[in-house]
Design a protein around this motif. Structure first.
Motif, PDB file in Angstrom:
ATOM      1  N   THR A 190       0.845  -1.196   0.000  1.00 35.45           N
ATOM      2  CA  THR A 190       0.000   0.000   0.000  1.00 35.45           C
ATOM      3  C   THR A 190       0.878   1.243   0.000  1.00 35.45           C
ATOM      4  N   GLU A 191       0.287   2.339  -0.378  1.00 31.16           N
ATOM      5  CA  GLU A 191       1.037   3.593  -0.451  1.00 31.16           C
ATOM      6  C   GLU A 191       1.651   3.961   0.895  1.00 31.16           C
TER       7      GLU A 191
ATOM      8  N   SER B 189      -8.111  -3.045  -2.349  1.00 33.49           N
ATOM      9  CA  SER B 189      -8.179  -1.737  -3.014  1.00 33.49           C
ATOM     10  C   SER B 189      -9.440  -0.955  -2.650  1.00 33.49           C
TER      11      SER B 189
ATOM     12  N   LYS C 273      -5.024   2.388  -0.656  1.00 28.40           N
ATOM     13  CA  LYS C 273      -4.442   2.757  -1.951  1.00 28.40           C
ATOM     14  C   LYS C 273      -3.365   1.719  -2.283  1.00 28.40           C
TER      15      LYS C 273
END
Length: 331
Positions: free
Chosen positions: A138-139, A218, A222
């Protein structure tokens, strides 16, 4: 004296006819292949993978198609995927199985996880679609490259899956080993939950995209798919030629741009002793009823590509179907 000779001649002819019958008794049996059962099974299992992957939903569709077409009650079973499926076929715990092409080759050759335990009772039906190696994070993890995985908690797939070998080989292409990460052995669903809960940082997922478990992730996070650089992909393919270059398209899991990576192939295998007729019917049923499969991957499955990259012997029943269609492996 003549009567005795006649009796001896009659007895001799009886013995000869019995010997000939024993030698030729299987010549008219249905299916006819060496070592095959002439009987049509009453029940068959399709060994798939975890519920969060691609094998399981496809397997459910295939089971219904095969049941309807052959009259053999067929059921999809959730498993630990590729490597476990190969062992289960050997142990007579299933008749049909999903696997990766690389894992099927390891199994028949007795290499890597099958060292000293070669599987000699599987044959191919054919390949299905690319199995994309997706390095998922993930970001907020801050992980952007394979090198960033060093020291992080990374799932490499469930025990018995083919994902672990893919993870090890990709890390190798980057000059790393499993010792460079905090290895976790989790299924796709467990991996996603681990990322959600912050218990792990990233996960290798070898599956057709979009993968259900990653799509689920998702919805709340993100998602970042870590790229496999072209140079490293070339290095990997040079050593392990069953890999191909692939990408996760823009928009998948809401990512903004396509991400380069690599893939192996998903394939179907069967027990070698299933009769030619049964395997012919299975093969024909699946490849001629793909319009009944709702999963997005069905669009990539084509009979004309099914002999490409198989890597192991094709079952004679499946080969008969492809021969009738004039289908050959790509040069």
């Amino acid at each position: 004296m003549k009567k005795r000779k006649f009796l001896l001649f009659t007895a001799l002819m009886l013995v000869v006819s019995m010997v000939l019958a024993a030698c030729g008794g299987g010549s008219e049996e249905k299916g006819g292949g060496e070592g095959q059962s002439e009987e049509k099974p009453k029940y068959m299992s399709i060994l798939t993978g975890g519920t969060g992957g691609t094998y399981f939903p496809l397997g459910g569709s295939f089971a219904k198609i095969v049941s309807d077409a052959t009259g053999v009650s067929t059921n999809a079973e959730t498993t630990g995927a590729s490597a476990e499926n190969m062992q289960s076929i050997k142990d007579n715990k299933g008749e049909i199985a999903f696997t990766q092409t690389d894992i099927a080759s390891y199994a028949t050759e007795g290499k890597l996880m099958f060292d000293g335990n070669a599987i000699d009772n599987i044959k191919a039906i054919g390949t299905l679609y690319p199995e994309t190696i997706q390095i998922v994070t993930t970001e907020k993890s801050g992980i952007k490259t394979v090198e960033d995985l060093k020291g992080k908690k990374v799932s490499i797939g469930a025990p018995g899956s083919g994902t672990a070998a893919n993870a090890e080989q990709i890390l190798e292409a980057y000059g790393m080993t499993l010792d460079d990460i905090q290895k976790q052995d989790l299924s796709f669903d467990e991996s996603v939950n681990g990322i959600k809960d912050g218990n792990i940082d990233a996960a290798f997922v070898t599956a057709g995209h979009p993968t259900a478990a990653v799509e689920e992730l998702s919805a709340t996070e993100k998602v970042v798919i870590v790229p496999v650089d072209a140079e490293k992909a070339d290095k990997l393919i040079e050593k392990y030629p069953y890999y191909t270059k692939e990408e996760v398209p823009s928009g998948t899991y809401k990512i903004g741009a396509a991400v380069p990576t690599v893939a192996v192939q998903a394939m179907l295998v069967v027990k070698a002793d299933l009769s030619d007729d049964v395997v012919y019917d299975i093969t024909k049923a699946i490849f001629e009823n793909l319009d009944q499969v709702q999963h997005a991957k069905a669009k990539q499955i084509k009979a004309e590509n099914a002999l490409n990259g198989v890597g192991i012997d094709v079952h004679p029943g499946a080969q008969k179907y492809f021969d009738e269609k004039g289908i050959k492996a790509a040069e």
